[in-house]
Design a protein around this motif. Structure first.
Motif, short mmCIF file in Angstrom:
data_model
loop_
_atom_site.label_atom_id
_atom_site.label_comp_id
_atom_site.label_asym_id
_atom_site.label_seq_id
_atom_site.Cartn_x
_atom_site.Cartn_y
_atom_site.Cartn_z
N VAL A 467 -71.13 2.46 -33.43
CA VAL A 467 -71.63 2.35 -32.24
C VAL A 467 -72.06 3.65 -31.64
N ASP A 468 -73.20 3.50 -31.03
CA ASP A 468 -73.93 4.59 -30.62
C ASP A 468 -73.86 4.58 -29.15
N ILE A 469 -72.89 5.29 -28.51
CA ILE A 469 -72.44 5.28 -27.27
C ILE A 469 -73.77 5.47 -26.26
N SER A 478 -70.48 -4.07 -28.50
CA SER A 478 -68.89 -3.76 -28.60
C SER A 478 -68.05 -4.62 -27.45
N TYR A 479 -68.67 -4.84 -26.29
CA TYR A 479 -67.95 -5.67 -25.31
C TYR A 479 -67.86 -7.03 -25.93
N TYR A 524 -67.93 -8.56 -20.60
CA TYR A 524 -68.81 -8.58 -21.56
C TYR A 524 -70.18 -9.49 -20.60
N MET A 525 -69.90 -10.51 -20.16
CA MET A 525 -70.81 -11.33 -19.41
C MET A 525 -71.46 -10.24 -18.11
N VAL A 526 -70.81 -9.41 -17.84
CA VAL A 526 -71.11 -8.63 -16.65
C VAL A 526 -72.03 -7.55 -17.40
N LEU A 570 -63.16 -0.81 -32.77
CA LEU A 570 -64.67 -0.80 -32.20
C LEU A 570 -65.21 0.35 -31.91
N LEU A 571 -64.44 1.40 -31.69
CA LEU A 571 -64.95 2.53 -31.30
C LEU A 571 -63.71 3.78 -32.15
N THR A 572 -64.25 4.87 -32.37
CA THR A 572 -63.19 5.67 -33.31
C THR A 572 -62.86 6.72 -32.04
#
Ligand SMILES: CCCCCCCCCC/C=C\CCCCCC(=O)SCCNC(=O)CCNC(=O)[C@H](O)C(C)(C)COP(=O)(O)OP(=O)(O)OC[C@H]1O[C@@H](n2cnc3c(N)ncnc32)[C@H](O)[C@@H]1OP(=O)(O)O
Ligand SMILES: Cc1cc2nc3c(=O)[nH]c(=O)nc-3n(C[C@H](O)[C@H](O)[C@H](O)COP(=O)(O)OP(=O)(O)OC[C@H]3O[C@@H](n4cnc5c(N)ncnc54)[C@H](O)[C@@H]3O)c2cc1C
Length: 646
Positions: A467-469, A478-479, A524-526, A570-572
């Protein structure tokens, strides 16, 4: 004009007017909304600040205003439903109206549930306001629909229904307009031929049409509440009250007492789905108002020091930005989600009217979830805005206490939020369908590829950092994967069932997981809807500033829920450590545009009704003027001095 606020507006990097057009849905709509807002200059709408009135005076002033609104509506020739909503929202300001239930629940129930004959009779009466209606569903003891006790028993000999509240707990409690209305849509358990057929809606006359005296029915106001002082939430006890067979909406009982099943029993609940959908847009509106007040005030308020220089604007404090800018981003996100919810509601209810009920469960689940998600977030957001204004935020002149008190019951009415979040049966069902290989459509389609992309607890270091933040589409992804928390909820239910628990107990023992899954799905929807909206915005300056807000919204949400993202791998951890750094950069990027971003919401001062949120920023002189109008200052020496102190 306060020089600080002038400077803020000069700093903006985009055209505020153009952003207002985007929020309104086009320049024509903005023009019309502004024309409608001019009604506030009409002296007939002048009123005393409700904060200086007693409850009874507030109710009376609100009834007068409601009546004026109707008369003026005709005078101004406003008839389009969207324009009526806009007009009412402008005139109502931060408070509710006593006839609100007539518009938002009584009339919509008639429109959606009357047959042709009933429409002919009731709609002219209700739209001419001869009949003033309320929606009486909740009872003193229950809100859960299957638990409601009021009965409507068909008597074929007289062709009447007999409505009865047999116990104290069955008294209808909370319906707005207890003193104002003369009719109600009453939800009651239908009995015919000795059998119960569940909840149905009936039109019941409550008061005499000329004198407004109650018919032989116990009806009244339930007393003062946390807010909602303008609204006469009421009680209603029915003691074997007889109404004609024709007053049953959707007419499911034949003259001989035979029950005719509707296409779906859930159609009776349609009005609730309608309001839940509206509440998403209302959350956006109230979040936008609160941010406007807090950000404008923060731009003119100077306090303490950062360096040994003149006191800075409090908006320059990083902590102030961290309180307010994520909420500003939320206001924009919810505005776009509100637009989506309204469109979805009208699209699916159009299909339902054509007999296609296939998307009814999705509409129910989405509106229930988003109602809960947006009202909860907004409710806490208003309080953050109030606190961020220090002592002056506590004054009613700021409008923030009123916004909070009037908004907070949205978390309770139209379905208590936890209960609404638990309407996740649909999510779990969809998950099971996807797992069984069915291809899902619509917003649930993300579950289709869950099998390939299991989200399970992983040691974060074991997963590559994909993931590139800084990339919004990565954040949306990610969401999406986090929303697969529904998998954990489904597994929890499965484990409970394996322990030989009943389905109901398994569900209750997994309720925390289910609410979390629902929350993750809504989040996630938002994020997705906000990001999707950006692709529609051609103006590069506006696109840039909204992209910054969308990034802040997404990253702030990850920071608040870091456990979920880490646990799912999902994220480190190093990425997690980068997020606060990036958030601080985003705060700096938003800072020069903060005032312009709230200006784009385009609330006239009279609608905002806040001394702190004034467009001209002239806060202090107006605070002083407002305080001098306090009723305690009507005389130099208060009568209590003579009575008790002297
Ligand atoms: C910019 C915009 C401005 C807009 C301004 C206007 C804003 C408005 C402001 C208004 C201001 C003031 C007004 C205040 C109004 C307040 C009015 C009220 O509060 S009215 C009372 C509301 N009451 C409730 O909401 C009750 C909540 N409870 C329920 O809805 C139900 O009990 C339940 C959903 C929790 C459970 O349903 P029930 O049927 O009792 O239980 P079952 O388990 O049998 O459900 C089975 C099944 O049905 C599905 N279901 C439930 N509801 C619906 C529905 N509405 N539509 C479709 N399907 C539904 C449920 O998911 C289950 O499905 P299964 O497939 O069987 O699992
Ligand atoms: C200002 C206002 C206006 C209203 N207007 C109307 C109106 O016009 N007409 C009308 O009919 N009603 C109206 N209501 C009533 C409103 O719809 C109900 O108050 C609402 O649905 C919540 O129900 P309740 O009060 O029974 O709360 P409860 O359901 O008793 O909730 C209390 C607690 O129990 C929890 N709980 C309840 N059930 C479950 C469950 N299944 N799983 C987990 N937890 C659960 C809740 O999460 C909450 O924490 C109004 C209410 C308010 C506050």
């Amino acid at each position: 004009m306060n020089p600080d606020i002038v400077k803020e507006r000069q700093n903006a990097s985009f055209d505020v007017q153009k952003l207002t057009y985007i929020l309104d849905g086009g320049p024509e709509k903005t023009k019309r909304r502004r024309e409608i807002s001019l009604v506030l200059n009409d002296p007939d709408f002048d009123e005393e600040d409700p904060n200086f009135l007693s409850r009874s005076e507030r109710y009376e002033q609100a009834v007068r205003k409601s009546a004026q609104m109707i008369l003026k509506l005709r005078e101004y020739g406003i008839s389009d439903p969207a324009e009526i909503n806009c007009y009412k929202s402008v005139v109502r300001g931060n408070f509710h109206e006593s006839l609100g239930l007539h518009y938002v629940m009584f009339l919509p129930t008639l429109y959606s549930q009357c047959d042709q004959e009933q429409s002919k009779k009731w709609l002219p009466l209700a739209t001419s306001f001869e009949v003033l209606g309320t929606y009486a569903q909740t009872e003193l003891g229950h809100t859960h629909l299957r638990g409601l006790e009021t009965t409507a028993t068909f008597d074929p000999t007289t062709q009447e229904f007999v409505l009865n509240s047999p116990t104290v707990t069955s008294i209808k409690w909370w319906p707005g307009a207890g003193k104002t209305s003369n009719h109600a849509v009453v939800l009651a358990q239908l009995y015919t031929r000795g059998k119960c057929h569940g909840l149905h809606a009936f039109i019941v006359q409550l008061r005499h049409m000329d004198t407004h005296e109650p018919l032989p029915i116990l009806v009244g106001d339930i007393g003062p509440k946390f807010g909602f002082s303008e609204v006469d939430n009421g009680f209603l006890k029915l003691d074997h009250v007889r109404i004609p067979r024709e007053n049953m909406l959707m007419k499911h009982v034949e003259p001989d007492g035979r029950y005719v099943k509707p296409a779906s029993a859930k159609l009776t609940y349609g009005t609730m789905v309608f309001i839940r959908s509206l509440l998403v847009g209302l959350s956006a509106l109230v979040m936008a108002k609160s941010c406007t007040i807090a950000i404008r005030y923060s731009a003119v308020r100077h306090q303490s020091e950062i360096r040994s220089e003149p006191e800075p604007q409090i908006l320059d404090y990083q902590t102030q930005q961290y309180k307010l800018f994520p909420l500003l981003a939320t206001a924009y996100a919810f505005s776009f989600v509100g637009q989506y919810m309204t469109e979805t509601y009208y699209r699916i209810s159009g299909d339902i009217n054509q007999g296609d009920l296939s998307e009814l469960p999705e509409l129910h689940a989405v509106s229930a979830g988003l109602k809960a998600f947006t009202t909860w977030t907004t409710n806490t957001g208003i309080e953050v805005c109030r606190m961020s204004c220090g002592g002056h935020g506590y004054s009613r002149s700021s409008a923030l206490p009123d916004l909070y008190a009037e908004f907070t019951p949205t978390c309770t009415y139209e379905g208590e939020n936890t209960v609404m979040m638990l309407q996740t049966a649909y999510l779990v069902k969809s998950y099971r369908q996807a797992k069984a290989g069915e291809q899902l459509r619509g917003i649930m389609s993300y579950l289709n590829d869950m099998e390939q992309r299991h989200v399970r607890a992983h040691p974060a270091s074991a997963r590559p950092a994909l993931v590139d933040i800084n990339d919004l589409s990565d954040l949306v992804e990610s969401y999406k994967l986090r929303a697969a928390l529904v998998e954990s909820a489904a597994k929890s239910i499965q484990q409970e069932l394996q322990k030989r628990r009943s389905h109901e107990d398994a569900w209750n023992n997994s309720a925390i997981d289910l609410v979390k899954a629902s929350d993750a799905h809504c989040h996630y929807m938002v994020v997705k809807l906000f990001t999707d909206k950006l692709s529609e915005i051609g103006d590069p300056d506006i696109n840039l500033v909204l992209t910054t807000l969308a990034q802040l919204y997404a990253l702030h949400g990850i920071a608040l829920n870091s456990g979920d993202f880490l646990q799912a791998g999902l994220l480190t951890v190093p990425q997690m450590q980068q997020i606060p750094v990036r958030i601080k950069e985003l705060l700096c990027l938003i800072r020069p545009n903060a005032v312009a971003l709230v200006d784009a919401f385009d609330f006239p001062d009279k609608v905002l009704s806040s001394v702190l949120g004034r467009y001209d920023g002239n806060v202090y002189e107006n605070l002083f003027e407002w305080a001098r109008r306090s009723p305690l200052n009507a005389t130099e020496v208060h009568e209590s001095f003579h009575k008790y102190l002297k």
